[in-house]
Design a protein around this motif. Structure first.
Motif, mmCIF file in Angstrom:
data_model
loop_
_atom_site.group_PDB
_atom_site.id
_atom_site.type_symbol
_atom_site.label_atom_id
_atom_site.label_comp_id
_atom_site.label_asym_id
_atom_site.label_seq_id
_atom_site.Cartn_x
_atom_site.Cartn_y
_atom_site.Cartn_z
ATOM 1 N N VAL A 146 0.834 -1.208 0.000
ATOM 2 C CA VAL A 146 0.000 0.000 0.000
ATOM 3 C C VAL A 146 0.869 1.260 0.000
ATOM 4 O O VAL A 146 0.676 2.167 -0.809
ATOM 5 C CB VAL A 146 -0.952 0.012 1.212
ATOM 6 N N LEU A 147 1.850 1.308 0.878
ATOM 7 C CA LEU A 147 2.654 2.524 1.023
ATOM 8 C C LEU A 147 3.495 2.817 -0.212
ATOM 9 O O LEU A 147 3.740 3.984 -0.538
ATOM 10 C CB LEU A 147 3.558 2.425 2.251
ATOM 11 N N SER A 148 3.938 1.776 -0.899
ATOM 12 C CA SER A 148 4.790 1.986 -2.070
ATOM 13 C C SER A 148 4.051 2.763 -3.163
ATOM 14 O O SER A 148 4.682 3.458 -3.965
ATOM 15 C CB SER A 148 5.274 0.647 -2.622
ATOM 16 N N GLN A 149 2.738 2.667 -3.188
ATOM 17 C CA GLN A 149 1.966 3.390 -4.193
ATOM 18 C C GLN A 149 1.918 4.888 -3.915
ATOM 19 O O GLN A 149 1.550 5.674 -4.783
ATOM 20 C CB GLN A 149 0.550 2.821 -4.258
ATOM 21 N N TYR A 150 2.282 5.276 -2.704
ATOM 22 C CA TYR A 150 2.314 6.689 -2.334
ATOM 23 C C TYR A 150 3.732 7.193 -2.077
ATOM 24 O O TYR A 150 3.912 8.320 -1.606
ATOM 25 C CB TYR A 150 1.463 6.928 -1.076
ATOM 26 N N GLY A 151 4.721 6.367 -2.347
ATOM 27 C CA GLY A 151 6.097 6.766 -2.107
ATOM 28 C C GLY A 151 6.408 6.917 -0.631
ATOM 29 O O GLY A 151 7.203 7.780 -0.245
ATOM 30 N N LEU A 152 5.810 6.065 0.214
ATOM 31 C CA LEU A 152 5.947 6.203 1.659
ATOM 32 C C LEU A 152 6.699 5.038 2.298
ATOM 33 O O LEU A 152 6.492 4.734 3.466
ATOM 34 C CB LEU A 152 4.549 6.281 2.302
ATOM 35 N N THR A 153 7.595 4.423 1.564
ATOM 36 C CA THR A 153 8.264 3.240 2.098
ATOM 37 C C THR A 153 9.491 3.564 2.946
ATOM 38 O O THR A 153 10.086 2.676 3.517
ATOM 39 C CB THR A 153 8.692 2.294 0.963
ATOM 40 N N SER A 154 9.877 4.839 3.016
ATOM 41 C CA SER A 154 11.022 5.191 3.860
ATOM 42 C C SER A 154 10.645 5.002 5.315
ATOM 43 O O SER A 154 9.540 5.330 5.732
ATOM 44 C CB SER A 154 11.432 6.644 3.623
ATOM 45 N N PRO A 155 11.551 4.452 6.141
ATOM 46 C CA PRO A 155 11.215 4.137 7.529
ATOM 47 C C PRO A 155 10.848 5.379 8.331
ATOM 48 O O PRO A 155 11.354 6.470 8.110
ATOM 49 C CB PRO A 155 12.501 3.503 8.068
ATOM 50 N N LEU A 156 9.940 5.160 9.282
ATOM 51 C CA LEU A 156 9.612 6.211 10.247
ATOM 52 C C LEU A 156 10.594 6.144 11.392
ATOM 53 O O LEU A 156 11.087 5.061 11.744
ATOM 54 C CB LEU A 156 8.190 6.005 10.796
ATOM 55 N N THR A 157 10.854 7.264 12.016
ATOM 56 C CA THR A 157 11.716 7.267 13.191
ATOM 57 C C THR A 157 10.941 6.711 14.384
ATOM 58 O O THR A 157 9.855 7.206 14.673
ATOM 59 C CB THR A 157 12.194 8.686 13.506
ATOM 60 N N PRO A 158 11.443 5.707 15.062
ATOM 61 C CA PRO A 158 10.715 5.146 16.205
ATOM 62 C C PRO A 158 10.499 6.192 17.286
ATOM 63 O O PRO A 158 11.291 7.113 17.413
ATOM 64 C CB PRO A 158 11.618 4.016 16.696
#
Length: 472
Positions: free
Chosen positions: A460-472
């Motif tokens: 799902v996230l790859s379709q929005y360019g959101l695959t970069s990790p979030l900071t914990p």
């Protein structure tokens, strides 16, 4: 000497008479030049006068179309009237929208070039509206001003391509509702940690067994807490997400033991403690009916509960946290889920639209909106989005627990109650998290559940360019 003949006429001589003034006559050029100068002066005067008139005349009237959500026109109209008096050339057309299919309706209108100038979006929708959102101009809020005025979660949620793209008028999230009578009867205190909550929930639960305890197969009469399923726990997405965030799970890639532990704990109330199951009503109905001890929800659920059961005695408290271990340097982690106003990037009136949003988001305007909501009969208005207004809500029994958590709140794209439709990012991610919850409740291993969950989230996230990790 010869004399001229008598009949011969002497040659004629023509002499021009002198001018009456004694001066030479004027040339044609001497007559044209003054005439041209006079014409030029008249033309210059015309443009000067027109410029002066343009400066003093009223601007052409404009109309800003504003799609509002949640707040009826009766709450917003006094602020609109005030703005229009101060800006007589601007008319605000506020159109209250139904939440049903709102996201699809708004995106379709924007795509067809007939969208509103101003519209409300959920804080998790920025990736879906990235081509529609006009950047917040410095005349409204500079980057530093934005970051100091609004809570930290807005800094990460409403940022796109290095700039901010929406302004929040409210803040909301998740808090713990407690049935005061059931808690007192059980002899428990308000939980501070999740383990405290589990103990209090088991103590408050009552089943139809001979001694009232709950084991597999017993019918649940009173549930200590509504947790463990993905079908009848309202806001289960937010609850599970904040549990994972507290356990340092990277929601963009939920893998490993931390994600497995969070899923296991969320479902323990169904799998092991047997104090909640899918045969029960929705958690909101069950809590309002006095059949649930502890329930988790955003602030607006207060209105539903008061409408369903005005006599219910309940209190609201901050979210439980993990047990504190100073050696690990844990930080408080709470939840944010709120709405913000954006401006249509294609609107020819972006400057005027941002000027109106700047007015709406001022301290004075937000206070008036809150008071107007109360005047219509509500227990409270939308909790303030500004950090400099937190103190004014510190004594509110309904709102203070949310505002007290705002500084440590985080969010993600699995927010509940956004009505983003089957194709929206919230709904699509919810499917994979629900599969993980259901899988564990059906006996699958947490490890297998997390592997499947992670693959779905990445898809799902790859379709929005959101695959970069979030900071914990």
């Amino acid at each position: 000497m010869d004399l001229p003949p008598q009949n011969q006429t002497p040659p004629s001589v023509v002499i021009s008479p002198p001018s009456p003034s004694g001066q030479k006559p004027k040339s044609p050029l001497g007559i044209i030049v003054p005439f041209v100068v006079a014409i030029l002066l008249l033309v210059a005067g015309f443009f000067i006068v027109r410029a002066i008139l343009n400066l003093i005349k009223k601007p052409d009237p404009i109309t800003l179309t504003y799609w509002g959500l949640w707040e009826p026109e009766s709450v917003v109209k006094p602020l609109i009237d005030e703005y229009q008096v101060a800006n007589p050339n601007v008319k605000i057309s506020y159109i209250y929208q139904s939440p049903r299919e709102y996201r699809e309706r708004l995106q379709n209108a924007l795509a067809q070039g007939r969208g509103p100038d101003i519209f409300r979006i959920h804080n998790s929708w920025v990736p879906m509206f990235k081509s529609d959102l006009d950047p917040v101009p410095p005349e409204a809020y500079s980057a530093s001003e934005f970051e100091s005025v609004f809570y930290p979660t807005a800094k990460s949620d409403l940022r796109l391509a290095g700039g901010y793209v929406a302004v929040p008028l409210e803040f909301d999230g998740l808090a713990m509702y407690v049935n005061d009578d059931l808690l007192a009867k059980s002899g428990q205190t308000v939980p501070q940690t999740w383990e405290d909550l589990r103990g209090a929930a088991k103590a408050m639960s009552v089943c139809d067994s001979q001694d009232g305890t709950c084991t597999a197969g017993d019918r649940i009469l009173i549930s200590g807490t509504a947790l463990g399923t993905a079908d009848n726990v309202d806001h289960w997405q937010d609850i599970l997400a904040v549990m994972m965030l507290q356990n340092n799970v990277n929601l963009n890639a939920p893998t490993g033991v931390s994600a497995e532990d969070a899923l296991s704990f969320y479902t323990v109330f169904t799998r092991v403690d047997n104090i909640w199951d899918s045969t029960l009503p929705s958690s909101t109905l069950a809590f309002a009916g006095g059949k649930v001890g502890i329930y988790f929800a955003p602030s607006w659920r207060v209105f539903d509960i008061q409408s369903l059961n005005p006599r219910l005695k309940f209190s609201i408290h901050p979210l439980p946290q993990l047990p504190t271990d100073p050696t690990r340097g844990e930080k408080l982690v709470t939840w944010a889920s709120y709405w913000a106003e954006g401006v249509n990037k294609k609107s020819p009136l972006t400057k005027q639209a941002w000027n109106f949003i700047k007015f709406l988001s001022s301290k004075e305007s937000l206070q008036k909106l809150y008071q107007q909501a109360v005047a219509t009969g509500r227990a409270f208005g939308e909790p303030y989005s500004r950090t400099d207004m937190a103190a004014s809500l510190a004594s509110s029994p309904y709102v203070a627990p949310y505002i007290s958590q705002a500084a440590t709140a985080r969010s993600w794209y699995i927010a509940s109650g956004t009505y983003d439709g089957a194709t929206g990012i919230n709904s699509r991610l919810s499917v994979y998290f629900a599969d993980a919850v259901n899988g564990i409740n059906q006996g699958n291993s947490p490890s297998d559940a997390v592997k499947t969950l992670s693959a779905g989230v990445n898809q799902v996230l790859s379709q929005y360019g959101l695959t970069s990790p979030l900071t914990p």
